[in-house]
Enzyme design. Structure first.
Site, PDB file in Angstrom:
ATOM      1  N   ASP A   1      -3.795   0.967  11.976  1.00 37.25           N
ATOM      2  CA  ASP A   1      -3.246   1.668  10.594  1.00 37.25           C
ATOM      3  C   ASP A   1      -4.408   1.461   9.389  1.00 37.25           C
ATOM      4  O   ASP A   1      -4.595   0.448   9.134  1.00 37.25           O
ATOM      5  CB  ASP A   1      -1.900   1.113   9.901  1.00 37.25           C
ATOM      6  CG  ASP A   1      -1.631   1.817   8.754  1.00 37.25           C
ATOM      7  OD1 ASP A   1      -2.169   2.887   8.164  1.00 37.25           O
ATOM      8  OD2 ASP A   1      -0.594   1.426   8.089  1.00 37.25           O
TER       9      ASP A   1
ATOM     10  N   LYS B   1       9.952   4.928   7.238  1.00 37.81           N
ATOM     11  CA  LYS B   1      10.241   3.815   6.435  1.00 37.81           C
ATOM     12  C   LYS B   1      11.380   4.161   5.644  1.00 37.81           C
ATOM     13  O   LYS B   1      11.208   5.127   4.842  1.00 37.81           O
ATOM     14  CB  LYS B   1       9.106   3.375   5.599  1.00 37.81           C
ATOM     15  CG  LYS B   1       7.878   2.744   6.378  1.00 37.81           C
ATOM     16  CD  LYS B   1       6.535   2.998   5.412  1.00 37.81           C
ATOM     17  CE  LYS B   1       5.445   1.772   5.896  1.00 37.81           C
ATOM     18  NZ  LYS B   1       4.330   1.940   5.029  1.00 37.81           N
TER      19      LYS B   1
ATOM     20  N   GLN C   1      -6.343  -1.802   7.251  1.00 34.69           N
ATOM     21  CA  GLN C   1      -5.333  -2.571   7.128  1.00 34.69           C
ATOM     22  C   GLN C   1      -4.475  -3.360   8.189  1.00 34.69           C
ATOM     23  O   GLN C   1      -4.062  -4.365   8.072  1.00 34.69           O
ATOM     24  CB  GLN C   1      -4.106  -1.629   6.527  1.00 34.69           C
ATOM     25  CG  GLN C   1      -3.260  -2.615   5.934  1.00 34.69           C
ATOM     26  CD  GLN C   1      -2.075  -1.269   5.204  1.00 34.69           C
ATOM     27  OE1 GLN C   1      -2.253  -1.066   3.965  1.00 34.69           O
ATOM     28  NE2 GLN C   1      -0.978  -1.040   5.776  1.00 34.69           N
ATOM     29  N   GLU C   2      -4.497  -2.677   9.569  1.00 37.35           N
ATOM     30  CA  GLU C   2      -3.497  -3.488  10.652  1.00 37.35           C
ATOM     31  C   GLU C   2      -4.384  -2.748  11.812  1.00 37.35           C
ATOM     32  O   GLU C   2      -4.625  -1.918  12.206  1.00 37.35           O
ATOM     33  CB  GLU C   2      -2.352  -2.684  10.558  1.00 37.35           C
ATOM     34  CG  GLU C   2      -1.662  -2.815   9.034  1.00 37.35           C
ATOM     35  CD  GLU C   2      -0.132  -2.001   9.265  1.00 37.35           C
ATOM     36  OE1 GLU C   2       0.366  -1.765  10.090  1.00 37.35           O
ATOM     37  OE2 GLU C   2       0.350  -1.931   8.254  1.00 37.35           O
TER      38      GLU C   2
ATOM     39  N   ASP D   1       1.742   8.132   7.454  1.00 38.64           N
ATOM     40  CA  ASP D   1       2.539   7.229   6.793  1.00 38.64           C
ATOM     41  C   ASP D   1       2.651   7.669   5.267  1.00 38.64           C
ATOM     42  O   ASP D   1       3.554   8.352   4.988  1.00 38.64           O
ATOM     43  CB  ASP D   1       2.128   5.964   6.810  1.00 38.64           C
ATOM     44  CG  ASP D   1       2.736   4.905   5.969  1.00 38.64           C
ATOM     45  OD1 ASP D   1       3.772   5.255   5.469  1.00 38.64           O
ATOM     46  OD2 ASP D   1       2.340   3.681   6.079  1.00 38.64           O
TER      47      ASP D   1
ATOM     48  N   SER E   1       0.913  -1.084   0.053  1.00 36.42           N
ATOM     49  CA  SER E   1      -0.063   0.030  -0.010  1.00 36.42           C
ATOM     50  C   SER E   1       0.793   1.319  -0.235  1.00 36.42           C
ATOM     51  O   SER E   1       1.043   2.156   1.087  1.00 36.42           O
ATOM     52  CB  SER E   1      -1.003   0.006   1.292  1.00 36.42           C
ATOM     53  OG  SER E   1      -0.227  -0.081   2.438  1.00 36.42           O
TER      54      SER E   1
ATOM     55  N   SER F   1       5.514  -4.296   4.039  1.00 35.19           N
ATOM     56  CA  SER F   1       4.828  -5.561   4.005  1.00 35.19           C
ATOM     57  C   SER F   1       5.548  -6.534   3.365  1.00 35.19           C
ATOM     58  O   SER F   1       5.283  -7.573   3.848  1.00 35.19           O
ATOM     59  CB  SER F   1       3.207  -5.337   3.343  1.00 35.19           C
ATOM     60  OG  SER F   1       3.630  -4.388   2.310  1.00 35.19           O
TER      61      SER F   1
ATOM     62  N   GLU G   1      -2.867   5.540  12.259  1.00 30.49           N
ATOM     63  CA  GLU G   1      -2.076   5.899  11.279  1.00 30.49           C
ATOM     64  C   GLU G   1      -2.853   6.041  10.193  1.00 30.49           C
ATOM     65  O   GLU G   1      -3.810   5.293   9.933  1.00 30.49           O
ATOM     66  CB  GLU G   1      -1.057   4.754  11.247  1.00 30.49           C
ATOM     67  CG  GLU G   1      -0.233   5.008  10.027  1.00 30.49           C
ATOM     68  CD  GLU G   1       0.756   3.553   9.851  1.00 30.49           C
ATOM     69  OE1 GLU G   1       0.998   3.011  10.774  1.00 30.49           O
ATOM     70  OE2 GLU G   1       1.082   3.458   8.801  1.00 30.49           O
TER      71      GLU G   1
ATOM     72  N   HIS H   1       8.825  -1.262   9.438  1.00 28.56           N
ATOM     73  CA  HIS H   1       8.893  -2.126   8.403  1.00 28.56           C
ATOM     74  C   HIS H   1       8.069  -2.009   7.153  1.00 28.56           C
ATOM     75  O   HIS H   1       7.298  -0.840   7.117  1.00 28.56           O
ATOM     76  CB  HIS H   1       8.691  -3.823   8.830  1.00 28.56           C
ATOM     77  CG  HIS H   1       7.213  -3.949   9.007  1.00 28.56           C
ATOM     78  ND1 HIS H   1       6.644  -5.204   8.971  1.00 28.56           N
ATOM     79  CD2 HIS H   1       6.219  -2.838   9.514  1.00 28.56           C
ATOM     80  CE1 HIS H   1       5.338  -5.185   9.428  1.00 28.56           C
ATOM     81  NE2 HIS H   1       5.038  -3.812   9.409  1.00 28.56           N
TER      82      HIS H   1
ATOM     83  N   LYS I   1       6.817  -0.476  14.613  1.00 27.36           N
ATOM     84  CA  LYS I   1       5.963  -1.569  14.448  1.00 27.36           C
ATOM     85  C   LYS I   1       6.408  -2.516  13.035  1.00 27.36           C
ATOM     86  O   LYS I   1       7.357  -1.989  12.262  1.00 27.36           O
ATOM     87  CB  LYS I   1       4.678  -1.037  13.607  1.00 27.36           C
ATOM     88  CG  LYS I   1       4.702  -0.280  12.092  1.00 27.36           C
ATOM     89  CD  LYS I   1       3.105  -0.065  11.719  1.00 27.36           C
ATOM     90  CE  LYS I   1       3.414   0.288  10.321  1.00 27.36           C
ATOM     91  NZ  LYS I   1       1.996   0.356   9.685  1.00 27.36           N
TER      92      LYS I   1
ATOM     93  N   GLU J   1       1.667  -9.369   6.992  1.00 32.04           N
ATOM     94  CA  GLU J   1       2.694  -9.004   8.025  1.00 32.04           C
ATOM     95  C   GLU J   1       2.434  -9.870   9.266  1.00 32.04           C
ATOM     96  O   GLU J   1       2.711  -9.800  10.574  1.00 32.04           O
ATOM     97  CB  GLU J   1       2.224  -7.709   8.486  1.00 32.04           C
ATOM     98  CG  GLU J   1       2.620  -6.573   7.260  1.00 32.04           C
ATOM     99  CD  GLU J   1       2.617  -5.269   7.461  1.00 32.04           C
ATOM    100  OE1 GLU J   1       1.932  -4.869   8.778  1.00 32.04           O
ATOM    101  OE2 GLU J   1       3.014  -4.549   6.917  1.00 32.04           O
TER     102      GLU J   1
ATOM    103  N   HIS K   1      -3.157  -5.970   2.520  1.00 33.54           N
ATOM    104  CA  HIS K   1      -2.225  -7.184   3.196  1.00 33.54           C
ATOM    105  C   HIS K   1      -2.768  -8.447   3.121  1.00 33.54           C
ATOM    106  O   HIS K   1      -2.151  -9.266   3.779  1.00 33.54           O
ATOM    107  CB  HIS K   1      -1.620  -6.615   4.505  1.00 33.54           C
ATOM    108  CG  HIS K   1      -0.626  -5.362   4.258  1.00 33.54           C
ATOM    109  ND1 HIS K   1      -0.346  -4.703   5.472  1.00 33.54           N
ATOM    110  CD2 HIS K   1      -0.234  -4.821   3.305  1.00 33.54           C
ATOM    111  CE1 HIS K   1       0.468  -3.846   5.131  1.00 33.54           C
ATOM    112  NE2 HIS K   1       0.608  -3.814   3.792  1.00 33.54           N
TER     113      HIS K   1
END
Ligand code: PGA
Ligand code: ZN
Length: 419
Positions: free
Chosen positions: A240, A333, A161-162, A308, A40, A363, A281, A361, A384, A203, A153
């Protein structure tokens, strides 16, 4: 002094090509780094160079980026001082010559940049976190474990997403890792008992189909409690949303509805009221600056709001956010910007304006654990790097265990104070 540069195409955790680089110094000290890759990705990220030759890896090969390292960058940097990281990175940027590193590829530049830092630290006989962070590199980051995967993901029906668990009440990193792993194991049982899927996403988090996004939050709270922890006090929740992926024609497409920014903010605010959420996020899209201003006004005093795709580890994007009063934290990142120096500069800019930094990190990852050392070196206090499964994720957490052990009594874990 840099004597030799090597590079090759390797695979990442999704089985797609990426690259690794090795830098050898006179005297034999060697550094190695591998480059991660997102799914993403933000549109303002530095350019990841792919071959585009459909006959190899569906066009995703990295042979051109590898060749750029070997034939374009190497001849220019052999002979440079590896201890002058800033000089080296400026050189890499100048050789590329484009604003977004599209000529040689941010992946090519980043491999060389990080491998050089590793070589320099090896030459000095220092661990990377100490070489880059000096004597004050003593803060272990609070881990945000991504235990339910959705969005880009995973192939499930979850939009967000997270969903992350954050051991804010742990006394040390080692204990934080145990809290996380115990809740993760408990969550597997909770999912199993409710006949929900326990397969995992990119992830390493579970990726079940759910009735709603909110169900994921309920499952997290259940797992935290069932594992014997207090939601909020021991283990908090971070999200996220990766809202850029939901944004089309000015609206947020979420659970079969098209919402305005204001409506989506209201939905997020409700969650903040009802669950122990400490960080959100990309709650809105990368171009929705006005929405972001409203989001920050509404929730910025209560939770961490992390940019992000919004900031892409880029100093000028972050500066715009600071000027507009948007967000209060930035995701970091290394491959979004493409050199170590620029990464450190962005973190420094954030710190000067009281924006927190969360190391991250991608994905698509590799066995490279550099970001664990970077988190400690920069004292950013948060990281993360996925779930408690898949070794390309767990490897970073394991490296933090080693660093904590090395630091001994001087190690600090901020817990709640990191947010
Ligand atoms: P990505 O996802 O690496 O696929 O971009 C990570 C994130 O959005 O934080
Ligand atoms: Zn993100």
């Amino acid at each position: 002094v840099i004597e030799q540069v090597r590079a090759r195409e390797i695979l990442d955790s999704r089985g797609r090509p990426t690259l690794e680089a090795e830098v050898v110094l006179r005297g034999g000290a060697t550094g190695w780094a591998a480059v991660p890759s997102g799914a993403s990705t933000g549109s303002f990220e530095a350019h990841e160079l792919r071959d585009g030759d459909k006959a190899r890896y569906g066009g995703k090969g990295t042979l051109q980026a590898v060749s750029n390292i070997l034939t374009v960058l190497a001849p220019e940097i052999v002979g440079l001082d590896a201890l002058d990281q800033v000089g080296l990175d400026r050189r890499l940027i100048a050789i590329d010559g484009t604003p977004n590193k599209s000529r040689l590829g941010a992946n090519a530049l980043l491999g060389v940049s990080l491998a050089t830092a590793h070589a320099a630290s090896a030459a000095l006989g220092l661990p990377l976190f100490r070489y880059l962070g000096g004597p004050l590199a003593t803060v272990l980051p609070v881990p945000c474990f991504n235990v339910v995967n959705g969005g880009a993901h995973a192939d499930n029906n979850v939009d967000i997403q997270e969903f992350m668990i954050v051991p804010v009440g742990a006394p040390s990193f080692r204990e934080a890792l145990r809290y996380g792993a115990e809740v993760f194991a408990t969550l597997r049982g909770v999912l199993h008992d409710q006949k929900l899927g326990t397969g995992i996403g990119d992830e390493g988090g579970f990726a079940p189909d759910l009735k709603s996004n909110q169900e994921a939050l309920d499952l997290l709270v259940q797992a935290i409690e069932k594992a014997g922890y207090r939601p909020g006090a021991d283990i908090a929740i971070a999200l996220d949303v990766a809202a850029t992926e939901l944004y089309k024609d000015g609206q947020y497409h979420f659970e079969q509805q098209a919402l305005s920014a204001a409506e989506f903010i209201a939905a997020l605010a409700k969650w903040v009221d009802s669950y122990p959420i400490v960080s959100i996020e990309d709650g809105l899209a990368e171009d929705d600056w006005e929405g972001w201003q409203q989001l920050t006004e509404r929730l910025g005093g209560r939770v961490q709001l992390v940019g992000d795709d919004l900031f892409v580890t880029n100093r000028s994007r972050l500066q715009k956010g600071i000027d507009l009063g948007v967000a209060n934290a930035i995701l970091i990142k290394v491959n979004q910007i493409g050199t170590l120096t620029e990464t450190l500069e962005t973190i420094a800019l954030a710190g000067r304006h009281r924006y927190r930094s969360m190391m991250s990190h991608r994905s698509g990852e590799t066995e490279d654990v550099t970001i664990a050392d970077l988190a400690v070196a920069t004292r950013c206090g948060q990281i993360k790097t996925g779930s408690l499964a898949r070794s390309e994720r767990v490897a970073k957490y394991n490296q933090l265990l080693r660093i904590e052990e090395k630091l001994g009594d001087s190690a600090e874990y901020l817990g709640q104070r990191a947010f």
